[in-house]
Write a protein that holds these residues in place. Sequence first.
Motif, PDB file in Angstrom:
ATOM      1  N   TRP A  89      10.634  44.123 129.213  1.00  0.00           N
ATOM      2  CA  TRP A  89      11.760  44.645 129.989  1.00  0.00           C
ATOM      3  C   TRP A  89      11.343  45.838 130.824  1.00  0.00           C
ATOM      4  N   CYS A  90      12.047  46.033 131.954  1.00  0.00           N
ATOM      5  CA  CYS A  90      11.835  47.221 132.791  1.00  0.00           C
ATOM      6  C   CYS A  90      13.174  47.898 133.037  1.00  0.00           C
ATOM      7  N   ARG A  91      13.173  49.218 133.014  1.00  0.00           N
ATOM      8  CA  ARG A  91      14.365  49.991 133.350  1.00  0.00           C
ATOM      9  C   ARG A  91      14.298  50.320 134.834  1.00  0.00           C
ATOM     10  N   LEU A  92      15.354  49.955 135.550  1.00  0.00           N
ATOM     11  CA  LEU A  92      15.401  50.092 137.000  1.00  0.00           C
ATOM     12  C   LEU A  92      16.560  50.979 137.416  1.00  0.00           C
ATOM     13  N   SER A  93      16.462  51.494 138.637  1.00  0.00           N
ATOM     14  CA  SER A  93      17.614  52.153 139.262  1.00  0.00           C
ATOM     15  C   SER A  93      17.687  51.684 140.708  1.00  0.00           C
ATOM     16  N   ALA A  94      18.912  51.301 141.093  1.00  0.00           N
ATOM     17  CA  ALA A  94      19.133  50.802 142.459  1.00  0.00           C
ATOM     18  C   ALA A  94      20.602  50.993 142.809  1.00  0.00           C
ATOM     19  N   GLY A  95      20.866  51.536 143.986  1.00  0.00           N
ATOM     20  CA  GLY A  95      22.234  51.675 144.476  1.00  0.00           C
ATOM     21  C   GLY A  95      23.133  52.496 143.577  1.00  0.00           C
ATOM     22  N   GLY A  96      22.580  53.476 142.894  1.00  0.00           N
ATOM     23  CA  GLY A  96      23.381  54.308 142.000  1.00  0.00           C
ATOM     24  C   GLY A  96      23.559  53.701 140.612  1.00  0.00           C
ATOM     25  N   TYR A  97      23.026  52.539 140.371  1.00  0.00           N
ATOM     26  CA  TYR A  97      23.123  51.893 139.062  1.00  0.00           C
ATOM     27  C   TYR A  97      21.777  51.972 138.358  1.00  0.00           C
ATOM     28  N   ARG A  98      21.838  52.003 137.042  1.00  0.00           N
ATOM     29  CA  ARG A  98      20.620  52.061 136.241  1.00  0.00           C
ATOM     30  C   ARG A  98      20.775  51.099 135.066  1.00  0.00           C
ATOM     31  N   GLY A  99      19.710  50.370 134.757  1.00  0.00           N
ATOM     32  CA  GLY A  99      19.773  49.444 133.636  1.00  0.00           C
ATOM     33  C   GLY A  99      18.463  48.703 133.445  1.00  0.00           C
ATOM     34  N   TRP A 100      18.492  47.747 132.548  1.00  0.00           N
ATOM     35  CA  TRP A 100      17.306  46.998 132.153  1.00  0.00           C
ATOM     36  C   TRP A 100      17.333  45.586 132.721  1.00  0.00           C
TER      37      TRP A 100
END
Length: 180
Positions: free
Chosen positions: A153-164
């Motif tokens: 899994w990778c933790r990402l952030s995009a467009g103000g959202y963050r998650g796996w």
Amino acid sequence: MTQLKFRADRGFVRAYRMIAAVSVLLLLAGFTPQAYGAERGSVTNLPLPRYVSIKSAEVNVRRGPSLTHRVDWVFKRKDMPVEITAEHGHWRRVRDRDGAGGWVHYSLLSGNRTVIVDQDMLPLLSRPEQNAPASAQLEQGVVARLDNCTADWCRLSAGGYRGWAPKNALWGVKLDEVLE
């Protein structure tokens, strides 16, 4: 005296044959330095290939590693992930997700890691678990900042959202890569 020298030469030949035989066995078994990340850049001594991102909104991609080489095309997106495949002085040979590539000056690249979403409507999960609730869905082609990665899994952030997100749904990170 000649006999002693002959024995030393025979020992050397035996050792040479043994090294050659082991090398052939390793190659037949699929061992190559590249397969185990042993290849290093001649300039930076960093692993090759490796992922980085584009630093500015317009980056010329040249046919060879100098300003005298023709510009083949231009990257038009800041933070786009690319893979460095070779080094020559201040130049890095890169390729994008589609395999298109060329030479870029190192000052136009950033160590900030990003990925491209390879799956349409990829759920961004609150935890690295398949059944965790989703905080957002990412369209295919979205460029997201890479925070860290576990084995799967990778933790990402995009467009103000963050998650796996599952690592195999992303381009810009190796499947065996773990980032903290």
